[in-house]
Motif scaffolding. Structure first.
Motif, PDB file in Angstrom:
ATOM      1  N   VAL A  64      11.973   2.842  74.928  1.00  0.00           N
ATOM      2  CA  VAL A  64      13.327   3.148  75.395  1.00  0.00           C
ATOM      3  C   VAL A  64      13.940   1.946  76.105  1.00  0.00           C
ATOM      4  CG1 VAL A  64      14.635   4.524  77.047  1.00  0.00           C
ATOM      5  CG2 VAL A  64      13.027   5.635  75.515  1.00  0.00           C
ATOM      6  N   ALA A  65      13.171   1.284  76.954  1.00  0.00           N
ATOM      7  CA  ALA A  65      13.669   0.094  77.653  1.00  0.00           C
ATOM      8  C   ALA A  65      14.022  -1.009  76.660  1.00  0.00           C
ATOM      9  CB  ALA A  65      12.630  -0.396  78.655  1.00  0.00           C
ATOM     10  N   CYS A  92      29.423  12.269  84.275  1.00  0.00           N
ATOM     11  CA  CYS A  92      28.425  12.134  83.227  1.00  0.00           C
ATOM     12  C   CYS A  92      27.351  13.202  83.386  1.00  0.00           C
ATOM     13  CB  CYS A  92      27.803  10.732  83.304  1.00  0.00           C
ATOM     14  SG  CYS A  92      26.422  10.436  82.187  1.00  0.00           S
ATOM     15  N   SER A  93      26.783  13.600  82.260  1.00  0.00           N
ATOM     16  CA  SER A  93      25.594  14.443  82.273  1.00  0.00           C
ATOM     17  C   SER A  93      24.729  14.050  81.087  1.00  0.00           C
ATOM     18  CB  SER A  93      25.957  15.929  82.203  1.00  0.00           C
ATOM     19  OG  SER A  93      26.633  16.231  80.997  1.00  0.00           O
ATOM     20  N   VAL A  94      23.435  14.223  81.239  1.00  0.00           N
ATOM     21  CA  VAL A  94      22.495  13.930  80.160  1.00  0.00           C
ATOM     22  C   VAL A  94      21.597  15.151  79.999  1.00  0.00           C
ATOM     23  CG1 VAL A  94      20.711  12.392  79.284  1.00  0.00           C
ATOM     24  CG2 VAL A  94      22.527  11.469  80.747  1.00  0.00           C
ATOM     25  N   VAL A  95      21.558  15.688  78.785  1.00  0.00           N
ATOM     26  CA  VAL A  95      20.808  16.915  78.539  1.00  0.00           C
ATOM     27  C   VAL A  95      19.789  16.708  77.428  1.00  0.00           C
ATOM     28  CG1 VAL A  95      22.738  18.350  79.275  1.00  0.00           C
ATOM     29  CG2 VAL A  95      22.484  17.784  76.862  1.00  0.00           C
ATOM     30  N   VAL A 135      15.752  11.078  78.052  1.00  0.00           N
ATOM     31  CA  VAL A 135      16.645  11.761  78.991  1.00  0.00           C
ATOM     32  C   VAL A 135      16.415  11.254  80.413  1.00  0.00           C
ATOM     33  CG1 VAL A 135      17.154  13.996  80.054  1.00  0.00           C
ATOM     34  CG2 VAL A 135      16.923  13.823  77.574  1.00  0.00           C
ATOM     35  N   GLU A 136      15.159  11.105  80.792  1.00  0.00           N
ATOM     36  CA  GLU A 136      14.838  10.598  82.129  1.00  0.00           C
ATOM     37  C   GLU A 136      15.408   9.204  82.347  1.00  0.00           C
ATOM     38  OE1 GLU A 136      10.887   9.690  84.933  1.00  0.00           O
ATOM     39  OE2 GLU A 136      10.657  10.168  82.806  1.00  0.00           O
ATOM     40  N   LYS A 137      15.251   8.330  81.355  1.00  0.00           N
ATOM     41  CA  LYS A 137      15.752   6.966  81.464  1.00  0.00           C
ATOM     42  C   LYS A 137      17.280   6.943  81.494  1.00  0.00           C
ATOM     43  CE  LYS A 137      15.596   2.405  81.280  1.00  0.00           C
ATOM     44  NZ  LYS A 137      15.100   1.585  82.417  1.00  0.00           N
ATOM     45  N   ALA A 138      17.916   7.709  80.622  1.00  0.00           N
ATOM     46  CA  ALA A 138      19.378   7.748  80.566  1.00  0.00           C
ATOM     47  C   ALA A 138      19.968   8.258  81.876  1.00  0.00           C
ATOM     48  CB  ALA A 138      19.834   8.615  79.399  1.00  0.00           C
ATOM     49  N   ARG A 139      19.306   9.236  82.494  1.00  0.00           N
ATOM     50  CA  ARG A 139      19.778   9.745  83.785  1.00  0.00           C
ATOM     51  C   ARG A 139      19.636   8.693  84.872  1.00  0.00           C
ATOM     52  NH1 ARG A 139      17.070  15.820  83.389  1.00  0.00           N
ATOM     53  NH2 ARG A 139      18.749  16.771  82.125  1.00  0.00           N
ATOM     54  N   ALA A 140      18.560   7.924  84.837  1.00  0.00           N
ATOM     55  CA  ALA A 140      18.363   6.873  85.842  1.00  0.00           C
ATOM     56  C   ALA A 140      19.399   5.762  85.687  1.00  0.00           C
ATOM     57  CB  ALA A 140      16.950   6.303  85.723  1.00  0.00           C
ATOM     58  N   VAL A 141      19.658   5.366  84.445  1.00  0.00           N
ATOM     59  CA  VAL A 141      20.622   4.297  84.181  1.00  0.00           C
ATOM     60  C   VAL A 141      22.025   4.688  84.630  1.00  0.00           C
ATOM     61  CG1 VAL A 141      21.795   3.057  82.304  1.00  0.00           C
ATOM     62  CG2 VAL A 141      19.301   3.240  82.310  1.00  0.00           C
ATOM     63  N   ASN A 142      22.356   5.967  84.507  1.00  0.00           N
ATOM     64  CA  ASN A 142      23.715   6.437  84.807  1.00  0.00           C
ATOM     65  C   ASN A 142      23.756   7.366  86.022  1.00  0.00           C
ATOM     66  OD1 ASN A 142      25.277   5.376  82.325  1.00  0.00           O
ATOM     67  ND2 ASN A 142      23.465   6.361  81.435  1.00  0.00           N
ATOM     68  N   ALA A 143      22.855   7.136  86.957  1.00  0.00           N
ATOM     69  CA  ALA A 143      22.716   8.032  88.110  1.00  0.00           C
ATOM     70  C   ALA A 143      23.989   8.127  88.936  1.00  0.00           C
ATOM     71  CB  ALA A 143      21.552   7.569  88.986  1.00  0.00           C
ATOM     72  N   GLY A 158      20.371   5.541  77.409  1.00  0.00           N
ATOM     73  CA  GLY A 158      21.640   5.688  78.111  1.00  0.00           C
ATOM     74  C   GLY A 158      22.505   4.454  78.210  1.00  0.00           C
ATOM     75  N   ALA A 159      22.160   3.369  77.516  1.00  0.00           N
ATOM     76  CA  ALA A 159      22.954   2.144  77.598  1.00  0.00           C
ATOM     77  C   ALA A 159      24.371   2.353  77.065  1.00  0.00           C
ATOM     78  CB  ALA A 159      22.265   1.014  76.841  1.00  0.00           C
ATOM     79  N   ASN A 160      24.508   3.105  75.972  1.00  0.00           N
ATOM     80  CA  ASN A 160      25.840   3.316  75.407  1.00  0.00           C
ATOM     81  C   ASN A 160      26.677   4.281  76.241  1.00  0.00           C
ATOM     82  OD1 ASN A 160      25.386   1.560  73.263  1.00  0.00           O
ATOM     83  ND2 ASN A 160      24.426   3.160  72.036  1.00  0.00           N
ATOM     84  N   ILE A 161      26.015   5.177  76.943  1.00  0.00           N
ATOM     85  CA  ILE A 161      26.733   6.028  77.893  1.00  0.00           C
ATOM     86  C   ILE A 161      27.397   5.159  78.951  1.00  0.00           C
ATOM     87  CG2 ILE A 161      26.463   7.770  79.713  1.00  0.00           C
ATOM     88  CD1 ILE A 161      24.165   8.961  78.106  1.00  0.00           C
ATOM     89  N   ALA A 162      26.659   4.170  79.456  1.00  0.00           N
ATOM     90  CA  ALA A 162      27.197   3.265  80.475  1.00  0.00           C
ATOM     91  C   ALA A 162      28.389   2.490  79.951  1.00  0.00           C
ATOM     92  CB  ALA A 162      26.103   2.313  80.947  1.00  0.00           C
TER      93      ALA A 162
END
Length: 208
Positions: free
Chosen positions: A23-24, A98-101, A82-90, A57-61
């Protein structure tokens, strides 16, 4: 080859410690193809966006920077992603932007007509029964909404064949094949842009 196959197959659904590494790497490695994909998308700035297969979550950012008043939802069926995307966009999650599900594209956990834009970057390779999944996307889009697919494999060259052999459950489609699935799913029209020199394709599908 066993370890190599295990590593690259983890791109479909990142799991465990290896999945966290994958993921990273994807957040960095997919930046170029994502930028090219974003160049095909015109935004007002107040859209409700869904990024399917959001990975780390890079594209969410990126979306959050482009939207002055909009909101972004990310969906992935990998708990690691999901865990990583939530951390990136906390910060954006804390601000309510934003929300990540965790969820499956075969049964999107959203209301009908909830989003203006849905995107899928480097992910439809792993979607079972594309026409069914695309029908789910069609359902959650508002009238006039757009679904954008960006793939770093155009299906026009032979470069993807090595990845299909290594990565489990991976399928590569041409723009025309994706467009056919999209029309079958109920979309009114499609647009295709290909960059064969860089072996990539972008498809936009519009809901009437």
């Amino acid at each position: 080859m066993g370890l190599l196959r295990k590593f690259f197959s983890n791109t479909g659904k990142p799991e465990g410690t290896m999945g966290k590494v994958v993921v990273a790497m994807m957040n960095c490695g997919h930046a170029g193809i994502a930028d090219w994909g974003f160049s095909h998308l015109t935004l007002r700035g107040d859209e409700e966006v869904l990024d399917c297969g959001c990975g780390g979550g890079a594209n969410i950012a990126v979306f959050l920077k482009k939207l002055s008043a909009g909101r972004v939802t990310g969906l992935d069926y990998s708990p690691v992603s999901v865990e990583k995307a939530r951390a990136v966009n906390a910060d954006a999650i804390a601000a309510g932007r934003c929300s990540v599900v965790q969820g499956d594209v075969q049964a999107l956990p959203f209301e009908d007509g909830q989003f203006d834009v849905v995107t899928a970057f480097e992910t439809v390779y792993f979607w079972p029964n594309p026409a069914h999944c695309f029908a789910q996307v069609h359902r959650v889009l508002r009238r006039g909404g757009v679904f954008m697919i960006t793939n770093e494999a155009s299906g026009r060259t032979h470069s993807h064949e090595k990845w299909v052999k290594i990565v489990d459950n991976m399928s590569v489609y041409t723009g025309e094949e994706l467009a056919a699935f999209l029309m079958q799913a109920g979309f009114a029209r499609t647009e295709i842009d290909e960059d064969i020199a860089h072996d990539r394709v972008n498809v936009r599908a519009y809901k009437a």
